[in-house]
Design an enzyme around this catalytic site. Structure first.
Site, PDB file in Angstrom:
ATOM      1  N   HIS A 194       0.819  -1.214   0.000  1.00 15.44           N
ATOM      2  CA  HIS A 194       0.000   0.000   0.000  1.00 15.44           C
ATOM      3  C   HIS A 194       0.853   1.264   0.000  1.00 15.44           C
ATOM      4  CE1 HIS A 194      -3.181  -2.916   0.734  1.00 15.44           C
ATOM      5  NE2 HIS A 194      -3.850  -2.069  -0.022  1.00 15.44           N
ATOM      6  N   GLU A 440     -10.899 -11.354  -4.851  1.00 13.52           N
ATOM      7  CA  GLU A 440      -9.448 -11.278  -4.632  1.00 13.52           C
ATOM      8  C   GLU A 440      -8.910 -12.499  -3.894  1.00 13.52           C
ATOM      9  OE1 GLU A 440      -8.604  -7.616  -2.528  1.00 13.52           O
ATOM     10  OE2 GLU A 440     -10.348  -7.797  -1.248  1.00 13.52           O
ATOM     11  N   ASP A 464      -4.291  -8.731  -4.368  1.00 14.48           N
ATOM     12  CA  ASP A 464      -4.442  -9.856  -3.449  1.00 14.48           C
ATOM     13  C   ASP A 464      -4.655 -11.173  -4.192  1.00 14.48           C
ATOM     14  OD1 ASP A 464      -4.082  -8.886  -0.808  1.00 14.48           O
ATOM     15  OD2 ASP A 464      -5.919  -7.735  -1.040  1.00 14.48           O
ATOM     16  N   CYS A 511      -9.676  -3.532 -10.175  1.00 17.05           N
ATOM     17  CA  CYS A 511      -9.201  -2.332  -9.480  1.00 17.05           C
ATOM     18  C   CYS A 511      -7.833  -2.542  -8.848  1.00 17.05           C
ATOM     19  CB  CYS A 511     -10.211  -1.862  -8.437  1.00 17.05           C
ATOM     20  SG  CYS A 511     -10.495  -3.058  -7.137  1.00 17.05           S
TER      21      CYS A 511
HETATM   22  C1  PEP Z   1      -6.414  -5.564  -4.522  1.00 19.19           C
HETATM   23  O1  PEP Z   1      -6.199  -6.422  -3.673  1.00 19.19           O
HETATM   24  O2  PEP Z   1      -6.120  -5.693  -5.730  1.00 19.19           O
HETATM   25  C2  PEP Z   1      -7.046  -4.291  -4.135  1.00 19.19           C
HETATM   26  C3  PEP Z   1      -7.417  -3.411  -5.034  1.00 19.19           C
HETATM   27  O3  PEP Z   1      -7.192  -4.024  -2.810  1.00 19.19           O
HETATM   28  P1  PEP Z   1      -5.963  -3.602  -1.846  1.00 19.19           P
HETATM   29  O4  PEP Z   1      -4.767  -3.312  -2.719  1.00 19.19           O
HETATM   30  O5  PEP Z   1      -6.397  -2.416  -1.079  1.00 19.19           O
HETATM   31  O6  PEP Z   1      -5.774  -4.823  -1.014  1.00 19.19           O
HETATM   32 MG    MG Z   2      -7.104  -6.299  -1.759  1.00 15.31          MG
END
Ligand code: PEP
Ligand code: MG
Length: 590
Positions: A194, A440, A464, A511
């Site tokens: 993140h 995910e 994920d 996403c």
């Molecule tokens: C993902 O896992 O691709 C996602 C968009 O969520 P995050 O990156 O916040 O886990």
């Molecule tokens: Mg995720």
């Protein structure tokens, strides 16, 4: 002092040049200095003052930590305060000043080190653990004595700098002064951490996985950080600076061309319309979504509202935030993802960072929907805030980390309860609020038909999905080479998800960061996804690529990929297709 190049993993594009600020290298360098006999009392007085200043600092920190994280976490500073009052230690220091006629800082450093050394060799675990307390306190006292102030306030930096650290947590990254931090580099980390995701959305060039760079660089050195190619160049030569200047020029003129298509749709040459939206982390990002021409928000990571604060945001505060984004972007959709705390996003206030609850495998642990279903008061407050905001814009809600049907059913029940409450209170909300889920976890893909029947959309979280499918920790730079978006297993899971969604007449987006990777666009389009949600700065280049591709050639590529056994071959073909379609996108390799 020649040029030296450090290589890491590029996670946020762009180039910057500036002075280094190394975090975590706080201990000042000191040397033995003797003083005249007459100055000895002065040194003893300095020692007293240094101890006093340190005591005061520790009390203040203890208070801040108690408020932010609870008394248990603050108790470590109790141990630090005890070190300052240890009579044997202090006696040793005063004796050394008097007998050897050295400065207070040198005496404190040496005597504390001797103590630490002795403690390290004893068999008692408890005493051994006190070594780091002792060293921490000693560094603090020495810093106070020589006026070296280590606590960098990252939110209020005095000068522009490039931050170098062993690691940066998402909460520290969120606090960085965006106007002063030109870029950052870390020893560890992966592309979909993140922290990396935030760097991209803040448009800060960043390189991770630089191994030992935080020990190799020092504050004040000049570096060039190349977020395109994953390089940090110490003491860049004029020739290097010139070459990078040219890259920057090319980048600028390309960005001007991208701006021209801002208000055009993301449609392929053969007429396939893709929805291209943006991922946001806070309310102020909505302006950026408009600026780059995003078609609304495909993922609002709400957990950032919960970081860097001592208390939970109230329902009202959340409502104001969601409402602001929804009304600013109306009539475009805003997909609000319910809280995905846990993993690498650890708040101060709900016990996730407490020593007793620290997890061995946080990404497999008490995270996202699992956390929310247990902490239902927190979840309800958020659901109520989202529902209330739905009266003021095109709001949709999305659950993270759904692994089975039960989690979906329980979450939907809570939504129904919140709706009933609001109805009874006469508070307006959108009765037809659409609910979707992130796909995910591989188990969610395998039951995608059951989920699709009950939902209005899917959004594939490839960050994920890749980590859980390939069992590769998305934060671990040692296995970053195994984190492989074009692995045939990942592509087949995406295909299964798309097929299940379309069988049930719902749309499916991506996403995860795969949607923000130019080389992945033809594959995702060919696999049949309807929406891509990218980090805002990537909306223009991704749109540019879509507008230069034909869906037919993407489908051909995906068909090839679904029958191919080599991820490298799939990647090469996809990259080749993008380079052919949009050659000017790649003017930034060195
Ligand atoms: C993902 O896992 O691709 C996602 C968009 O969520 P995050 O990156 O916040 O886990
Ligand atoms: Mg995720």
């Amino acid at each position: 002092m020649g040029e030296a190049v450090f290589r890491g993993i590029p996670v946020s594009s762009g180039v910057c040049v500036g002075k280094v600020l190394v975090l975590g290298q706080q201990r000042a360098q000191i040397t033995r200095e003797e003083v005249a006999e007459a100055v000895v009392p002065q040194q003893l007085e300095r020692l007293e003052q240094g101890l006093m200043a340190t005591r005061q600092q520790l009390h203040e920190i203890q208070q801040q930590v108690t408020q932010g994280m609870g008394a248990k976490d603050a108790s470590i500073f109790e141990a630090h305060l005890l070190v300052l009052d240890d009579p044997t230690l202090l006696e040793g220091v005063t004796r050394m000043i008097a007998e050897e006629k050295v400065t207070a800082e040198w005496a404190f450093h040496i005597v504390a080190e001797r103590f630490a050394h002795t403690l390290e060799t004893v068999a008692d675990d408890y005493l051994r653990e006190r070594v780091s307390d002792l060293r921490d306190v000693a560094a603090r006292v020495v810093n106070n004595l020589i006026g070296h102030h280590d606590d960098v306030d990252l939110a209020h930096l005095k000068e522009p700098c490039i931050v170098i650290a062993h690691d940066l947590s998402p909460s520290i990254t969120a606090r960085l002064d965006k106007n002063k931090v030109l870029g950052f580099g870390t020893d560890v980390g992966g592309k979909t951490s993140h922290t990396a995701i935030m760097a991209r959305s803040l448009r800060i060039p960043a390189v991770v996985g630089l191994q030992k760079i935080s020990h190799q660089l020092h504050a004040g050195q000049t570096v060039l950080l190349d977020g395109f190619n994953g390089l940090v160049i110490l003491n860049p030569t004029d020739q290097t600076l010139f070459e990078y200047g040219q890259i920057e020029q090319r980048q600028k003129s390309f960005e001007e061309r991208l701006h021209e298509i801002r208000d055009h749709p993301a449609v392929t040459l053969d007429g396939a319309q893709i929805t291209l939206s943006a991922n946001v982390e806070e309310a102020t990002d909505a302006a950026e979504v408009k600026l780059v021409g995003g078609e609304g928000v495909g993922l609002f990571r709400t957990e950032f509202l919960f970081l860097n604060r001592a208390t939970l945001p109230t329902e009202e505060e959340q409502y104001q935030t969601y409402r602001q984004v929804a009304s600013e972007l109306k009539p475009q959709p805003v997909i609000i993802r319910t809280l995905d705390l846990g993993g690498d996003k650890l708040p101060n206030h709900v016990g996730l960072t407490n020593q007793d609850t620290a997890e061995m495998n946080p990404f497999l642990g008490w995270r996202a929907i699992r956390f929310c279903l247990q902490e239902s008061a927190i979840f309800r407050a958020q659901l109520r805030a989202i529902l209330r905001a739905s009266a003021e814009g095109n709001v949709k809600v999305m659950y993270p980390m759904i692994s089975g049907l039960e989690e979906l059913t329980q979450s939907n029940e809570l939504v129904e309860q919140c709706k009933a409450e609001l109805r009874a209170e006469g508070v307006p909300f959108d009765e037809n609020l659409e609910i979707g889920a992130m796909i995910e976890i591989p188990s969610a893909v395998m039951i995608a038909d059951s989920l699709a029947k009950r939902l209005k959309f899917f959004s594939i979280g490839t960050n994920d999905l890749i980590q859980y499918t390939l069992a590769v920790d998305r934060l671990n730079e040692k296995i970053a080479h195994l984190y492989d978006p074009t692995h045939p297993a990942v592509l087949r899971l995406i295909k299964l998800t798309v097929e299940a969604a379309h069988r049930h007449g719902i749309w499916v987006g991506v996403c995860g960061e795969m949607a923000s990777d130019p080389a992945m666009v033809p594959l995702l389009l060919g696999l049949g996804v309807d929406e891509l949600s990218t980090t805002p700065p990537l909306v223009p280049p991704i749109k540019y690529i879509i507008r230069r591709l034909k869906l037919a050639e993407c489908t051909e590529l995906a068909d090839f990929a679904l029958n191919c056994e080599s991820s490298a071959e799939i990647l090469t073909r996809s990259q080749a297709l993008v380079s052919r379609a949009a050659p000017d996108l790649f003017g930034t390799s060195k």
